[in-house]
Design an enzyme around this catalytic site. Structure first.
Site, PDB file in Angstrom:
ATOM      1  N   GLU A  53       2.647   3.382   1.897  1.00  5.42           N
ATOM      2  CA  GLU A  53       1.586   4.311   1.527  1.00  5.42           C
ATOM      3  C   GLU A  53       2.170   5.682   1.158  1.00  5.42           C
ATOM      4  O   GLU A  53       3.326   5.969   1.490  1.00  5.42           O
ATOM      5  CB  GLU A  53       0.612   4.466   2.708  1.00  5.42           C
ATOM      6  CG  GLU A  53      -0.081   3.171   3.119  1.00  5.42           C
ATOM      7  CD  GLU A  53      -1.236   2.775   2.181  1.00  5.42           C
ATOM      8  OE1 GLU A  53      -1.223   3.161   0.997  1.00  5.42           O
ATOM      9  OE2 GLU A  53      -2.144   2.078   2.655  1.00  5.42           O
ATOM     10  N   ASN A  57      -3.470   4.294  -5.150  1.00  5.00           N
ATOM     11  CA  ASN A  57      -2.851   5.516  -4.603  1.00  5.00           C
ATOM     12  C   ASN A  57      -1.331   5.509  -4.775  1.00  5.00           C
ATOM     13  O   ASN A  57      -0.633   6.335  -4.197  1.00  5.00           O
ATOM     14  CB  ASN A  57      -3.221   5.697  -3.123  1.00  5.00           C
ATOM     15  CG  ASN A  57      -2.680   4.576  -2.234  1.00  5.00           C
ATOM     16  OD1 ASN A  57      -2.000   3.677  -2.711  1.00  5.00           O
ATOM     17  ND2 ASN A  57      -2.984   4.637  -0.958  1.00  5.00           N
ATOM     18  N   ASP A  99       4.984  -8.233   2.164  1.00  9.00           N
ATOM     19  CA  ASP A  99       4.293  -7.681   3.330  1.00  9.00           C
ATOM     20  C   ASP A  99       3.365  -8.682   3.999  1.00  9.00           C
ATOM     21  O   ASP A  99       3.083  -9.755   3.453  1.00  9.00           O
ATOM     22  CB  ASP A  99       3.508  -6.421   2.921  1.00  9.00           C
ATOM     23  CG  ASP A  99       2.826  -6.564   1.567  1.00  9.00           C
ATOM     24  OD1 ASP A  99       2.539  -7.699   1.156  1.00  9.00           O
ATOM     25  OD2 ASP A  99       2.582  -5.544   0.916  1.00  9.00           O
ATOM     26  N   HIS A 157       0.758   3.033  -3.894  1.00 11.29           N
ATOM     27  CA  HIS A 157       1.581   2.285  -2.942  1.00 11.29           C
ATOM     28  C   HIS A 157       2.244   1.076  -3.605  1.00 11.29           C
ATOM     29  O   HIS A 157       1.698   0.488  -4.542  1.00 11.29           O
ATOM     30  CB  HIS A 157       0.806   1.907  -1.670  1.00 11.29           C
ATOM     31  CG  HIS A 157      -0.223   0.836  -1.818  1.00 11.29           C
ATOM     32  ND1 HIS A 157      -1.504   0.960  -1.356  1.00 11.29           N
ATOM     33  CD2 HIS A 157      -0.159  -0.416  -2.357  1.00 11.29           C
ATOM     34  CE1 HIS A 157      -2.173  -0.147  -1.599  1.00 11.29           C
ATOM     35  NE2 HIS A 157      -1.381  -0.997  -2.208  1.00 11.29           N
TER      36      HIS A 157
HETATM   37  C1  F6R Z   1       0.618  -7.008  -1.993  1.00 10.79           C
HETATM   38  C2  F6R Z   1       1.120  -5.652  -2.082  1.00 10.79           C
HETATM   39  C3  F6R Z   1       0.301  -4.525  -2.581  1.00 10.79           C
HETATM   40  C4  F6R Z   1      -0.540  -4.873  -3.812  1.00 10.79           C
HETATM   41  C5  F6R Z   1      -1.403  -3.681  -4.216  1.00 10.79           C
HETATM   42  C6  F6R Z   1      -2.286  -3.995  -5.402  1.00 10.79           C
HETATM   43  O1  F6R Z   1       1.596  -7.867  -1.458  1.00 10.79           O
HETATM   44  O2  F6R Z   1       2.230  -5.441  -1.706  1.00 10.79           O
HETATM   45  O3  F6R Z   1       1.137  -3.435  -2.876  1.00 10.79           O
HETATM   46  O4  F6R Z   1       0.322  -5.231  -4.854  1.00 10.79           O
HETATM   47  O5  F6R Z   1      -2.207  -3.324  -3.129  1.00 10.79           O
HETATM   48  O6  F6R Z   1      -3.242  -4.937  -5.011  1.00 10.79           O
HETATM   49  P1  F6R Z   1      -4.165  -5.666  -6.071  1.00 10.79           P
HETATM   50  O7  F6R Z   1      -3.281  -6.536  -6.883  1.00 10.79           O
HETATM   51  O8  F6R Z   1      -5.141  -6.469  -5.248  1.00 10.79           O
HETATM   52  O9  F6R Z   1      -4.811  -4.593  -6.894  1.00 10.79           O
END
Ligand code: F6R
Length: 245
Positions: free
Chosen positions: A143, A136, A67, A138
């Site tokens: 989301e 959450n 992303d 994702h």
């Molecule tokens: C990042 C991504 C997100 C993260 C998720 C967890 O490229 O796709 O899904 O993996 O937000 O983020 P952290 O690792 O910062 O807890």
């Protein structure tokens, strides 16, 4: 889903780094799906250390990131191109032209989403997709409520996700409201998935992932239906989850 329980963030990073390196050695022209965020940083450090000590080659590897924020310049320090270059790509012998990240700094997103999806297909799909998980549920920036059938698309980030990521910005208002992300269906088409999880902010998510139903209200739950998922999770994140034996 196979769950590998490890002690802490450092053990998770080492186990994940080793896992990826073994896959690269077994298939030097592997296509990797990569994630950003706090979780994989230690894994990327492990890969860099291994490269410096053992010279594992990434010359033939292709990567696709999950992303990118919309509206940040490519060089923006909080953009994911900058993240990937500084935390991994600049320190190994990967060919930068083989590294792909959705472009969030353009006008025509429909075309960009299609281009990205087709590029992944043209490479024969992703061999190993690395994922983190949001508290959450994702994955990528998909989301809660995202349809399981989605391909690469534009999303409006929830306040929960923007708050979680505000730690990288000066203030909450600076966190972009929109992002481009591979869809749930794009992720599920990967041949193999490696999910990394660490820390107490992920306790609820792990409880739901390992014990809950498959539902679009908790995007990561779809991973229960993928035939080849390995989860490397630390003790803290698993404290309330029932780990399947
Ligand atoms: C990042 C991504 C997100 C993260 C998720 C967890 O490229 O796709 O899904 O993996 O937000 O983020 P952290 O690792 O910062 O807890």
């Amino acid at each position: 889903m196979k769950v590998m329980e490890v002690k802490d963030y450092q053990e998770m990073s080492h186990a994940a780094g080793k896992y990826i390196i073994d896959k690269v050695k077994a298939k030097p022209n592997i296509t990797l799906g990569l994630a950003t965020g706090g979780t994989p940083e230690g894994t990327y450090e492990y890969i860099i250390n291994d490269y410096q000590e053992n010279g594992t080659s990434y010359r033939k590897v292709t990567t696709f990131n999950l992303d990118e924020y919309i509206g940040l310049k490519e060089s923006h320090p909080n953009g994911y191109r900058h993240y990937m270059d500084t935390k991994l790509f600049n320190h190994i012998n990967i060919n930068i032209s083989n590294t792909n990240i959705p472009n969030g700094d353009i006008q025509h997103f429909k075309e960009e989403c299609l281009r990205y999806e087709q590029l992944i297909e043209a490479h024969g799909g992703i061999d190993l997709q690395i994922l983190g998980i949001g508290s959450n549920g994702h994955i990528g920036f998909n989301e809660p409520g995202t349809k399981f059938g989605t391909k690469t698309h534009v999303v409006k980030l929830t306040d929960a996700t923007r708050e979680a990521n505000a730690r990288y910005f000066q203030k909450f208002e600076e966190v972009p409201e929109y992002a481009v992300t591979m869809g749930i269906s794009s992720i599920m088409q990967s041949k193999e998935i490696l999910l990394l999880v660490s820390g107490e902010t992920k306790i609820e998510a792990m409880k739901q992932l390992l014990g809950g139903e498959v539902s679009e209200s908790f995007p990561a739950s779809i991973l229960q239906l993928h035939p080849n998922v390995t989860i490397i999770a630390d003790e803290k994140s698993l404290i309330e989850a029932k780990v399947p034996s």
